[in-house]
Design a protein around this motif. Structure first.
Motif, PDB file in Angstrom:
ATOM      1  N   ASN A 101     -37.706   2.846  57.226  1.00 55.59           N
ATOM      2  CA  ASN A 101     -37.504   2.572  55.806  1.00 55.59           C
ATOM      3  C   ASN A 101     -38.870   2.189  55.240  1.00 55.59           C
ATOM      4  OD1 ASN A 101     -34.613   2.805  55.652  1.00 55.59           O
ATOM      5  ND2 ASN A 101     -34.523   0.922  56.817  1.00 55.59           N
ATOM      6  N   ALA A 103     -40.672   0.620  51.608  1.00 59.61           N
ATOM      7  CA  ALA A 103     -40.359  -0.043  50.340  1.00 59.61           C
ATOM      8  C   ALA A 103     -41.591  -0.768  49.830  1.00 59.61           C
ATOM      9  CB  ALA A 103     -39.213  -1.036  50.521  1.00 59.61           C
ATOM     10  N   THR A 105     -43.449  -3.832  48.225  1.00 59.54           N
ATOM     11  CA  THR A 105     -43.129  -5.256  48.310  1.00 59.54           C
ATOM     12  C   THR A 105     -42.914  -5.863  46.932  1.00 59.54           C
ATOM     13  OG1 THR A 105     -45.471  -5.840  48.378  1.00 59.54           O
ATOM     14  CG2 THR A 105     -44.350  -5.552  50.494  1.00 59.54           C
ATOM     15  N   VAL A 107     -41.377  -5.212  42.934  1.00 56.81           N
ATOM     16  CA  VAL A 107     -40.447  -4.405  42.129  1.00 56.81           C
ATOM     17  C   VAL A 107     -40.845  -4.558  40.663  1.00 56.81           C
ATOM     18  CG1 VAL A 107     -38.028  -4.061  41.500  1.00 56.81           C
ATOM     19  CG2 VAL A 107     -38.612  -4.847  43.786  1.00 56.81           C
ATOM     20  N   PRO A 114     -33.692  -2.543  44.321  1.00 63.31           N
ATOM     21  CA  PRO A 114     -34.791  -2.766  45.275  1.00 63.31           C
ATOM     22  C   PRO A 114     -35.824  -1.640  45.189  1.00 63.31           C
ATOM     23  CG  PRO A 114     -32.653  -2.844  46.368  1.00 63.31           C
ATOM     24  CD  PRO A 114     -32.408  -2.386  44.971  1.00 63.31           C
ATOM     25  N   SER A 115     -36.968  -1.874  45.798  1.00 61.30           N
ATOM     26  CA  SER A 115     -38.048  -0.889  45.723  1.00 61.30           C
ATOM     27  C   SER A 115     -38.084   0.036  46.935  1.00 61.30           C
ATOM     28  CB  SER A 115     -39.383  -1.615  45.570  1.00 61.30           C
ATOM     29  OG  SER A 115     -39.580  -2.465  46.678  1.00 61.30           O
ATOM     30  N   LYS A 116     -36.950   0.208  47.609  1.00 63.02           N
ATOM     31  CA  LYS A 116     -36.871   1.103  48.761  1.00 63.02           C
ATOM     32  C   LYS A 116     -37.133   2.536  48.323  1.00 63.02           C
ATOM     33  CE  LYS A 116     -33.637   2.602  52.315  1.00 63.02           C
ATOM     34  NZ  LYS A 116     -32.248   2.545  52.775  1.00 63.02           N
ATOM     35  N   TRP A 117     -37.928   3.259  49.107  1.00 65.49           N
ATOM     36  CA  TRP A 117     -38.216   4.655  48.796  1.00 65.49           C
ATOM     37  C   TRP A 117     -36.990   5.513  49.062  1.00 65.49           C
ATOM     38  CZ3 TRP A 117     -43.614   6.323  51.020  1.00 65.49           C
ATOM     39  CH2 TRP A 117     -44.609   5.502  50.479  1.00 65.49           C
ATOM     40  N   THR A 118     -36.749   6.463  48.169  1.00 67.00           N
ATOM     41  CA  THR A 118     -35.690   7.454  48.339  1.00 67.00           C
ATOM     42  C   THR A 118     -36.251   8.810  47.931  1.00 67.00           C
ATOM     43  OG1 THR A 118     -34.841   7.146  46.086  1.00 67.00           O
ATOM     44  CG2 THR A 118     -33.843   5.798  47.807  1.00 67.00           C
ATOM     45  N   ILE A 131     -38.342   5.094  43.772  1.00 68.22           N
ATOM     46  CA  ILE A 131     -37.714   3.890  44.315  1.00 68.22           C
ATOM     47  C   ILE A 131     -36.229   3.963  43.988  1.00 68.22           C
ATOM     48  CG2 ILE A 131     -39.792   2.494  44.353  1.00 68.22           C
ATOM     49  CD1 ILE A 131     -38.825   1.052  41.836  1.00 68.22           C
ATOM     50  N   SER A 132     -35.422   3.274  44.769  1.00 71.64           N
ATOM     51  CA  SER A 132     -33.969   3.421  44.695  1.00 71.64           C
ATOM     52  C   SER A 132     -33.422   3.106  43.320  1.00 71.64           C
ATOM     53  CB  SER A 132     -33.302   2.546  45.756  1.00 71.64           C
ATOM     54  OG  SER A 132     -33.777   1.228  45.673  1.00 71.64           O
TER      55      SER A 132
END
Length: 195
Positions: A101, A103, A105, A107, A114-118, A131-132
């Protein structure tokens, strides 16, 4: 006799542990200082070659009113935003080919997720990294693979499909979108520790 058995047991334990450590160390992804990437650690992802731009950040592209698109910053004097790289595997270090995963750090204040990459399937730039928060995301994980010498490339692996390399797409306004590239040169990167 007990001392001999204990000594042999300790020797075998040491041999097994050190050979596993050497194997993990050989496959570990290294940062720009030669240290293994920590699982859950934060790093700047920057181009491996001078003159190829800066690190990764966020920009509002297309109809976005909030910066949700992962882009490369044009200025090579900028390391970009810190990225947390993590794996659900219970390992201390990130190994090549491990499912990951990624992301940021930080946002943006306008983002509610969240700032998770998708990966977004339907984007004018192609399969873009955002980002998600989008509905049309592709299910999958990222991987880091050695590319050239001490450099790496990042791949996205959709569930049940072959992995694709991440590279850059330049839009008409000059944004450098991070996208899945097909039969093109991937973005060659190094990982710098966040100070």
């Amino acid at each position: 006799m007990k001392n001999v058995t204990l000594l042999v047991s300790l020797f075998l334990l040491f041999a097994f542990t050190s050979s596993n450590f050497a194997s993990v160390a050989a496959d570990a992804v290294l940062d720009s200082e030669g240290s293994p990437l920590n699982n859950g650690g934060s790093y700047h992802i920057v181009p491996s070659l001078i003159g190829k731009g800066g690190g990764l950040g966020l920009a509002a592209t297309g109809n976005e009113t909030c910066p949700l698109t992962v882009v490369q910053i044009p200025s090579e004097t900028t390391d970009g935003l810190a990225v947390m790289i993590s794996s659900p595997a219970r390992l201390a270090y990130i190994a090549e080919g491990l499912l990951l995963n990624m992301a940021f750090t930080a946002v943006p204040t306008c983002a509610t997720t969240p700032s998770k990459w998708t990966i977004i399937e339907e984007d004018p730039a192609g399969k873009s990294v955002k980002i998600s928060g989008y509905a049309n995301t592709v299910d999958g994980k990222f991987k880091i693979i050695k590319y050239q010498s001490l450099f790496y490339k990042i791949k996205f692996c959709p569930s049940g499909d072959p992995c694709g390399d991440l590279g850059l797409y330049y839009d008409e306004t000059g944004n450098r979108h991070l996208v899945i590239v097909a039969n093109e040169t991937p973005l060659s990167v190094v990982f710098k520790k966040v100070l």
